[in-house]
Design a protein around this motif. Structure first.
Motif, PDB file in Angstrom:
ATOM      1  N   SER A  91       0.829  -1.203   0.000  1.00 24.22           N
ATOM      2  CA  SER A  91       0.000   0.000   0.000  1.00 24.22           C
ATOM      3  C   SER A  91       0.867   1.258   0.000  1.00 24.22           C
ATOM      4  O   SER A  91       0.585   2.224  -0.714  1.00 24.22           O
ATOM      5  N   ALA A 169      -9.449   2.935  -8.858  1.00 25.48           N
ATOM      6  CA  ALA A 169      -9.634   3.887  -7.760  1.00 25.48           C
ATOM      7  C   ALA A 169      -9.257   5.297  -8.184  1.00 25.48           C
ATOM      8  O   ALA A 169      -9.893   6.276  -7.768  1.00 25.48           O
ATOM      9  N   SER A 179     -14.088   8.872  -2.477  1.00 29.84           N
ATOM     10  CA  SER A 179     -12.978   8.000  -2.087  1.00 29.84           C
ATOM     11  C   SER A 179     -12.929   7.796  -0.581  1.00 29.84           C
ATOM     12  O   SER A 179     -12.602   6.699  -0.097  1.00 29.84           O
ATOM     13  N   HIS A 182     -15.472   5.276   0.218  1.00 35.88           N
ATOM     14  CA  HIS A 182     -15.066   3.961  -0.276  1.00 35.88           C
ATOM     15  C   HIS A 182     -14.041   3.320   0.654  1.00 35.88           C
ATOM     16  O   HIS A 182     -14.157   2.132   0.995  1.00 35.88           O
ATOM     17  N   GLY A 183     -13.039   4.091   1.051  1.00 35.62           N
ATOM     18  CA  GLY A 183     -12.033   3.544   1.956  1.00 35.62           C
ATOM     19  C   GLY A 183     -12.621   3.159   3.300  1.00 35.62           C
ATOM     20  O   GLY A 183     -12.262   2.128   3.877  1.00 35.62           O
ATOM     21  N   GLY A 187     -12.726  -0.748   4.322  1.00 34.87           N
ATOM     22  CA  GLY A 187     -11.977  -1.103   5.510  1.00 34.87           C
ATOM     23  C   GLY A 187     -12.832  -1.810   6.544  1.00 34.87           C
ATOM     24  O   GLY A 187     -12.422  -2.822   7.126  1.00 34.87           O
ATOM     25  N   LEU A 209      -7.381   0.916   7.471  1.00 31.61           N
ATOM     26  CA  LEU A 209      -7.846   1.474   6.203  1.00 31.61           C
ATOM     27  C   LEU A 209      -9.077   2.354   6.422  1.00 31.61           C
ATOM     28  O   LEU A 209      -9.154   3.476   5.905  1.00 31.61           O
ATOM     29  N   TYR A 213      -9.117   6.730   5.875  1.00 31.93           N
ATOM     30  CA  TYR A 213      -9.968   7.478   4.937  1.00 31.93           C
ATOM     31  C   TYR A 213     -11.139   8.160   5.639  1.00 31.93           C
ATOM     32  O   TYR A 213     -11.620   9.199   5.176  1.00 31.93           O
ATOM     33  N   SER A 233      -5.464   8.405  -4.046  1.00 32.53           N
ATOM     34  CA  SER A 233      -6.237   7.451  -4.841  1.00 32.53           C
ATOM     35  C   SER A 233      -5.425   6.199  -5.159  1.00 32.53           C
ATOM     36  O   SER A 233      -5.960   5.087  -5.163  1.00 32.53           O
ATOM     37  N   LEU A 236      -5.418   4.251  -1.983  1.00 32.55           N
ATOM     38  CA  LEU A 236      -6.713   3.606  -1.792  1.00 32.55           C
ATOM     39  C   LEU A 236      -6.829   2.344  -2.637  1.00 32.55           C
ATOM     40  O   LEU A 236      -7.180   1.273  -2.133  1.00 32.55           O
ATOM     41  N   VAL A 240      -6.859  -1.389  -0.872  1.00 37.70           N
ATOM     42  CA  VAL A 240      -8.054  -2.219  -1.011  1.00 37.70           C
ATOM     43  C   VAL A 240      -7.736  -3.501  -1.783  1.00 37.70           C
ATOM     44  O   VAL A 240      -8.109  -4.607  -1.369  1.00 37.70           O
TER      45      VAL A 240
END
Length: 357
Positions: A91, A169, A179, A182-183, A187, A209, A213, A233, A236, A240
């Protein structure tokens, strides 16, 4: 310290860092002149500071690193810290690639080569761990029992999966909140999968995670606002996808690992197919994603992002249901997940008359 307590500490630490680090990072980005100037793809109309994903990356890297060391020293599960290390390092590398893009830009061939290198190295490392470590029994994949040619095929799949989702992403990072939501959802979904499967490392990496975010959202949604930038991004997408891959090879049911990603993959995939059928270049800037069409109806950024997040949450829940039903029912869950993708793509058209009135 129990796994839930450890996860709670990791969540609180990551959230605190993600919320506070922008106080230091913002002045640095302003000094460097890292601004997002509107273009054909943008949903904003004025230059806005970008690159605040650097704060998220630092928060996740610091807590993820500390949690990995703690698990290596005190954890009874010798495999846990190794999975955490691969997820954290992979990551971080994705985020650093994005930060380089924010600062000075990277040529497409070089960026693609580095993306593939990150994806390949994490895929190989995860498969090696899955074959050499003692893992909890589960209803998912048993990599150690597979013939080598299938393992190699899984490695190629992992390479394409991780590298493509980092791009996905990045494509989807076009509205305030999208975003961050989404994170946060991904997570929490991974954390739930970790709790249900007995993989404490997945529980911990999931909450890191989510908190990373979640802490970015107030900075993104309040005035004057700030964007993640490519650092956020890419981070992310990498976090993920690599977490999903790690969970999959560790034996977590596949639907639980891909649930948070279904809507994002569906939006990007269907949009690219539509554009290519019309003769457009796939990499041209555009505003044809479902989330962009929702915003063009007159919705606020938060409202359009919330619809995307709602569908992602529903798909994530469907994936987690696979823990409670026999594998024979997974086909039905998959069909329902694909139905969510179709419904999400139709949502702008379904709401068009309402906003036209």
């Amino acid at each position: 310290m129990s796994a839930p307590q450890f996860a709670l500490v990791a969540f609180a630490a990551t959230l605190a860092l993600s919320l506070s680090l922008p106080l230091v990072i913002r002045p640095l980005l302003v000094k460097l002149g890292v601004m997002d100037v509107p273009n054909e793809r943008s949903s904003h109309e004025r230059p806005i500071l970008r690159g605040l994903g650097l704060a998220v990356m630092l928060a996740m890297a610091l807590v993820g690193g500390a949690a990995t060391v703690f698990a290596a020293v005190t954890g009874p599960d010798g495999a846990a810290w190794k999975f955490m290390l691969v997820v954290s390092l992979g990551s971080l590398c994705a985020g650093l690639l994005g930060f380089s893009e924010d600062l000075r830009g990277i040529s497409v061939p070089v960026r693609s080569a580095i993306l593939l290198l990150i994806a390949a190295s994490t895929s190989v490392a995860l498969l090696w761990l899955a074959r050499t470590q003692v893992l909890p029994e589960s209803a998912g994949l048993d990599v150690g029992a597979l013939p080598m040619w299938i393992v190699v095929a899984l490695g190629v799949y992992g390479l394409l999966f991780v590298s493509s989702y980092i791009n996905v992403a990045n494509f989807m990072d076009g509205l305030n909140g999208i975003s961050g939501f989404h994170g946060l959802i991904a997570g929490l979904a991974f954390a739930a999968a970790g709790a249900l499967s007995g993989h404490d490392w997945l529980l911990v990496m999931g909450v890191i995670l989510a908190a990373g975010y979640g802490g970015f959202l107030p900075w993104n949604l309040s005035q004057p606002g700030a964007f993640l930038g490519d650092v956020g991004s890419y981070l992310l997408g990498g976090a993920v996808a690599i977490t999903s891959s790690a969970a999959f090879v560790a034996g977590v049911p596949i639907l639980a690992t891909i649930g948070p990603m279904v809507i994002y993959f569906g939006d990007v995939g269907t949009t690219l197919v539509k554009r290519m059928r019309k003769g457009h270049k796939w990499d041209e800037p555009h505003k044809e994603h479902a989330y962009q069409r929702l915003q063009q109806l007159g919705m606020s950024h938060v409202a359009a992002s919330a619809i995307n997040a709602g569908f992602t949450l529903a798909a994530s829940i469907l994936g987690l249901v696979s823990f409670f039903v026999a594998p024979a029912w997974w086909i039905l869950l998959l069909v329902l997940g694909l139905a969510l993708v179709v419904l999400y793509q139709l949502t702008p058209r379904l709401l068009e008359k309402k906003f036209a009135a």
